[in-house]
Design a protein around this motif. Structure first.
Motif, PDB file in Angstrom:
ATOM      1  N   ASP A 126       0.820  -1.223   0.000  1.00  0.00           N
ATOM      2  CA  ASP A 126       0.000   0.000   0.000  1.00  0.00           C
ATOM      3  C   ASP A 126       0.849   1.265   0.000  1.00  0.00           C
ATOM      4  O   ASP A 126       0.338   2.346  -0.238  1.00  0.00           O
ATOM      5  N   ASN A 147       6.403 -13.274   5.912  1.00  0.00           N
ATOM      6  CA  ASN A 147       6.333 -12.927   7.339  1.00  0.00           C
ATOM      7  C   ASN A 147       4.924 -13.041   7.903  1.00  0.00           C
ATOM      8  O   ASN A 147       4.630 -12.490   8.962  1.00  0.00           O
ATOM      9  N   ALA A 199     -10.480 -10.330   8.150  1.00  0.00           N
ATOM     10  CA  ALA A 199      -9.674 -11.013   7.138  1.00  0.00           C
ATOM     11  C   ALA A 199      -9.069 -12.300   7.703  1.00  0.00           C
ATOM     12  O   ALA A 199      -8.502 -12.315   8.806  1.00  0.00           O
ATOM     13  N   ASP A 222     -14.336 -12.092   5.882  1.00  0.00           N
ATOM     14  CA  ASP A 222     -13.381 -11.979   4.775  1.00  0.00           C
ATOM     15  C   ASP A 222     -14.196 -11.902   3.505  1.00  0.00           C
ATOM     16  O   ASP A 222     -15.298 -12.440   3.450  1.00  0.00           O
ATOM     17  N   ARG A 223     -13.637 -11.271   2.475  1.00  0.00           N
ATOM     18  CA  ARG A 223     -14.405 -11.269   1.232  1.00  0.00           C
ATOM     19  C   ARG A 223     -14.337 -12.599   0.510  1.00  0.00           C
ATOM     20  O   ARG A 223     -15.108 -12.839  -0.410  1.00  0.00           O
ATOM     21  N   GLU A 261     -11.506  -0.420   0.532  1.00  0.00           N
ATOM     22  CA  GLU A 261     -12.566  -0.949   1.397  1.00  0.00           C
ATOM     23  C   GLU A 261     -12.188  -0.911   2.876  1.00  0.00           C
ATOM     24  O   GLU A 261     -13.059  -0.994   3.738  1.00  0.00           O
ATOM     25  N   THR A 283      -2.279  -5.054  13.384  1.00  0.00           N
ATOM     26  CA  THR A 283      -0.916  -5.179  12.839  1.00  0.00           C
ATOM     27  C   THR A 283      -0.975  -5.117  11.315  1.00  0.00           C
ATOM     28  O   THR A 283      -0.013  -5.486  10.646  1.00  0.00           O
ATOM     29  N   ASP A 309       1.541  -2.519  15.515  1.00  0.00           N
ATOM     30  CA  ASP A 309       2.885  -2.032  15.182  1.00  0.00           C
ATOM     31  C   ASP A 309       2.860  -1.186  13.921  1.00  0.00           C
ATOM     32  O   ASP A 309       3.919  -0.873  13.392  1.00  0.00           O
ATOM     33  N   SER A 381      -6.531  -9.963  -2.970  1.00  0.00           N
ATOM     34  CA  SER A 381      -6.634  -9.292  -1.669  1.00  0.00           C
ATOM     35  C   SER A 381      -6.809  -7.785  -1.723  1.00  0.00           C
ATOM     36  O   SER A 381      -7.113  -7.168  -0.705  1.00  0.00           O
ATOM     37  N   TYR A 382      -6.593  -7.151  -2.882  1.00  0.00           N
ATOM     38  CA  TYR A 382      -6.698  -5.690  -2.975  1.00  0.00           C
ATOM     39  C   TYR A 382      -7.863  -5.298  -3.863  1.00  0.00           C
ATOM     40  O   TYR A 382      -8.340  -6.097  -4.678  1.00  0.00           O
TER      41      TYR A 382
HETATM   42  N1  NAI Z   1       2.867  -5.658  10.646  1.00  0.00           N
HETATM   43  C1  NAI Z   1       3.585  -6.311   9.751  1.00  0.00           C
HETATM   44  O1  NAI Z   1       4.819  -6.425   9.891  1.00  0.00           O
HETATM   45  C2  NAI Z   1       2.924  -6.937   8.559  1.00  0.00           C
HETATM   46  C3  NAI Z   1       1.667  -6.559   8.178  1.00  0.00           C
HETATM   47  N2  NAI Z   1       1.048  -7.182   7.118  1.00  0.00           N
HETATM   48  C4  NAI Z   1      -0.276  -6.693   6.680  1.00  0.00           C
HETATM   49  O2  NAI Z   1      -1.200  -7.768   6.731  1.00  0.00           O
HETATM   50  C5  NAI Z   1      -1.905  -7.837   5.499  1.00  0.00           C
HETATM   51  C6  NAI Z   1      -2.395  -9.253   5.259  1.00  0.00           C
HETATM   52  O3  NAI Z   1      -1.310 -10.141   5.042  1.00  0.00           O
HETATM   53  P1  NAI Z   1      -1.566 -11.661   4.630  1.00  0.00           P
HETATM   54  O4  NAI Z   1      -2.556 -12.289   5.540  1.00  0.00           O
HETATM   55  O5  NAI Z   1      -0.248 -12.302   4.488  1.00  0.00           O
HETATM   56  O6  NAI Z   1      -2.236 -11.445   3.201  1.00  0.00           O
HETATM   57  P2  NAI Z   1      -3.293 -12.344   2.420  1.00  0.00           P
HETATM   58  O7  NAI Z   1      -3.348 -11.801   1.050  1.00  0.00           O
HETATM   59  O8  NAI Z   1      -2.980 -13.782   2.627  1.00  0.00           O
HETATM   60  O9  NAI Z   1      -4.670 -12.066   3.163  1.00  0.00           O
HETATM   61  C7  NAI Z   1      -5.393 -10.900   3.039  1.00  0.00           C
HETATM   62  C8  NAI Z   1      -6.856 -11.245   3.259  1.00  0.00           C
HETATM   63  O10 NAI Z   1      -7.584 -10.013   3.363  1.00  0.00           O
HETATM   64  C9  NAI Z   1      -8.845 -10.251   2.780  1.00  0.00           C
HETATM   65  N3  NAI Z   1      -9.514  -8.985   2.522  1.00  0.00           N
HETATM   66  C10 NAI Z   1      -9.188  -8.039   1.605  1.00  0.00           C
HETATM   67  N4  NAI Z   1     -10.044  -7.013   1.670  1.00  0.00           N
HETATM   68  C11 NAI Z   1     -10.920  -7.304   2.664  1.00  0.00           C
HETATM   69  C12 NAI Z   1     -12.037  -6.624   3.209  1.00  0.00           C
HETATM   70  N5  NAI Z   1     -12.436  -5.443   2.722  1.00  0.00           N
HETATM   71  N6  NAI Z   1     -12.703  -7.198   4.227  1.00  0.00           N
HETATM   72  C13 NAI Z   1     -12.339  -8.422   4.688  1.00  0.00           C
HETATM   73  N7  NAI Z   1     -11.277  -9.113   4.203  1.00  0.00           N
HETATM   74  C14 NAI Z   1     -10.580  -8.551   3.204  1.00  0.00           C
HETATM   75  C15 NAI Z   1      -8.506 -11.048   1.540  1.00  0.00           C
HETATM   76  O11 NAI Z   1      -9.635 -11.701   1.007  1.00  0.00           O
HETATM   77  C16 NAI Z   1      -7.465 -12.011   2.082  1.00  0.00           C
HETATM   78  O12 NAI Z   1      -8.049 -13.191   2.570  1.00  0.00           O
HETATM   79  C17 NAI Z   1      -0.908  -7.304   4.468  1.00  0.00           C
HETATM   80  O13 NAI Z   1      -1.542  -6.825   3.315  1.00  0.00           O
HETATM   81  C18 NAI Z   1      -0.239  -6.203   5.244  1.00  0.00           C
HETATM   82  O14 NAI Z   1      -0.971  -4.997   5.146  1.00  0.00           O
HETATM   83  C19 NAI Z   1       1.653  -8.207   6.454  1.00  0.00           C
HETATM   84  C20 NAI Z   1       2.894  -8.643   6.820  1.00  0.00           C
HETATM   85  C21 NAI Z   1       3.683  -7.966   7.833  1.00  0.00           C
END
Ligand code: NAI
Length: 386
Positions: A126, A147, A199, A222-223, A261, A283, A309, A381-382
């Motif tokens: 993002d 991660n 999610a 989740d969507r 969203e 997070t 964080d 996911s986006y």
């Molecule tokens: N704090 C940190 O160090 C980190 C933070 N993140 C954040 O976590 C997010 C998710 O990571 P992952 O689970 O690995 O990605 P992922 O792609 O496996 O999961 C994202 C999920 O969000 C869902 N989603 C998208 N828009 C939605 C909505 N409007 N309502 C409900 N669900 C929705 C998707 O359908 C998907 O299942 C990353 O995009 C990032 O922003 C990720 C890694 C490190």
């Protein structure tokens, strides 16, 4: 030959390299869903070393320079006169970590005519204006899964820290106190609580799996709905939206990407529908929660605690109100940058670069934007207009 511009966080205050705490890292076979771990042709770093800071260079210098490319590494990323801005003008590839994001705004993409690849060494892209990347034919890729488990572990830690009032109790012990009443007057058991995730992707599902043994009731939205077998295995309650879910939860964890969203999702109105004294753990990205609404909810007691964080902007200014609000468990953006995670995302970054320079396709699950549209993990996911 290409110019690769890499933005990393500053070196440790005590100098680089910091002392090695442990010898090596545990060997993983694959990710929990079977996805293959990063598979570059080779690595030029020691797993367990600090790779995410400027002198760590994600272990990329030898590989890139041997192939004749130029590598510029800097932490100086903000403001018009930043080193990042100066080098962006003729950069072919930008690498950035979400912990210390180089914000690739539409204006900056406009000023980077050679830019072909924006590579996130981590997860969450993002910080790149995805619509501008789509418009300019820039590929956006990240090291999907690198991660996710690191963050899921952090989420579980923060839920327990808040519910059990760990951080203030630790402070009391460190300061020589024994004020048990002060420690326990905000402490509860997690057992029996309702815990919900916004999610249930790689992180969200890993959080649910890790919390199941605590004898809590688990909820998610989740969507994309999870397979029925998983819902049954973990006894999950599915809700159509975050608004439908949060009134039923004592603890809510946010694990969705930041896009149109989810931006500002946890505002005064949504937080008001949560149970009084609920805990919110974010997070995912700072902008998913309304900064002032979180402060107001902690001050009024509508939220008993907030932890996470992720902030906006990053680094957060010293006077950011989340540093001083009551009952918070904030840290700088660290959960996805453990030394374990760094080894995976440094290897994954090299794997993506090898594909990019070798003219072979980048793994579909690493893609966020490609060919002028959301692709791979990005399409899943986006949404556009983030
Ligand atoms: N704090 C940190 O160090 C980190 C933070 N993140 C954040 O976590 C997010 C998710 O990571 P992952 O689970 O690995 O990605 P992922 O792609 O496996 O999961 C994202 C999920 O969000 C869902 N989603 C998208 N828009 C939605 C909505 N409007 N309502 C409900 N669900 C929705 C998707 O359908 C998907 O299942 C990353 O995009 C990032 O922003 C990720 C890694 C490190």
């Amino acid at each position: 030959m290409a110019k690769v511009l890499c933005v990393l966080y500053p070196d440790p205050s005590g100098g680089y390299p910091p002392p090695l705490v442990r010898d090596g890292l545990p060997q993983l076979e694959h990710y929990p869903d079977g996805q293959t771990l990063p598979s570059p042709s080779a690595i030029d770093f020691t797993p367990g070393a600090l790779l995410g800071s400027v002198s760590g260079e994600l272990g990329l210098r030898r590989f890139l320079e041997d192939a004749g490319h130029e590598l510029v590494v800097t932490a100086d990323k903000d403001g018009d006169n930043s080193e990042f801005d100066r080098h962006l003008a003729d950069a072919d590839v930008v690498i950035s970590q979400p912990f210390w994001p180089a914000y690739l705004t539409a204006e900056r993409i406009e000023k980077a005519p050679n830019l072909k690849l924006a590579l996130t060494a981590g997860i969450g892209s993002d910080h790149v204006d995805l619509d501008a990347a789509i418009a300019h034919g820039v590929t956006v890729a990240e090291v999907t899964y690198c991660n996710s488990i690191s963050v899921a572990e952090h989420v579980v830690m923060m839920i327990l820290s808040l519910v059990r009032n760990y951080l203030p109790s630790n402070r009391i012990a460190s300061e020589g106190g024994w004020d048990i009443s002060d420690c326990v007057s905000r402490a509860f058991d997690l057992e029996g609580m309702d815990v919900g995730t916004v999610a249930a992707g790689r992180i969200g599902l890993a959080v649910l799996r890790r919390l199941a043994p605590f004898d809590v009731r688990l909820h998610y939205t989740d969507r994309h709905r999870l397979p029925t077998e998983i819902e049954q295995e973990l006894n999950l309650t599915f809700h159509e939206s975050a608004a439908a879910m949060v009134p039923h939860c004592d603890v809510v964890t946010v694990n969705a990407p930041l896009h149109s969203e989810t931006r500002g999702m946890f505002d005064d109105d949504l937080i008001a529908t949560m149970r009084r004294g609920a805990y919110l753990i974010n997070t995912a990205r700072g902008l998913i929660a309304d900064r002032e609404a979180v402060v107001r909810a902690l001050e009024s007691g509508q939220l008993a605690g907030y932890a996470g964080d992720v902030w906006y902007p990053q680094p957060a200014p010293p006077d950011h109100p989340w540093r001083s609000m009551p009952n918070h468990g904030m840290t700088p953006h660290i959960s996805g940058s453990t030394l374990s995670a760094q080894a995976r995302y440094a290897a994954g970054t090299r794997e993506i670069l090898e594909s990019f320079f070798g003219g072979t396709p980048v793994r579909d699950e690493y893609l966020i934007v490609d060919g002028g549209k959301l692709a791979g993990a990005g399409a899943h996911s986006y949404s556009k207009g983030g």
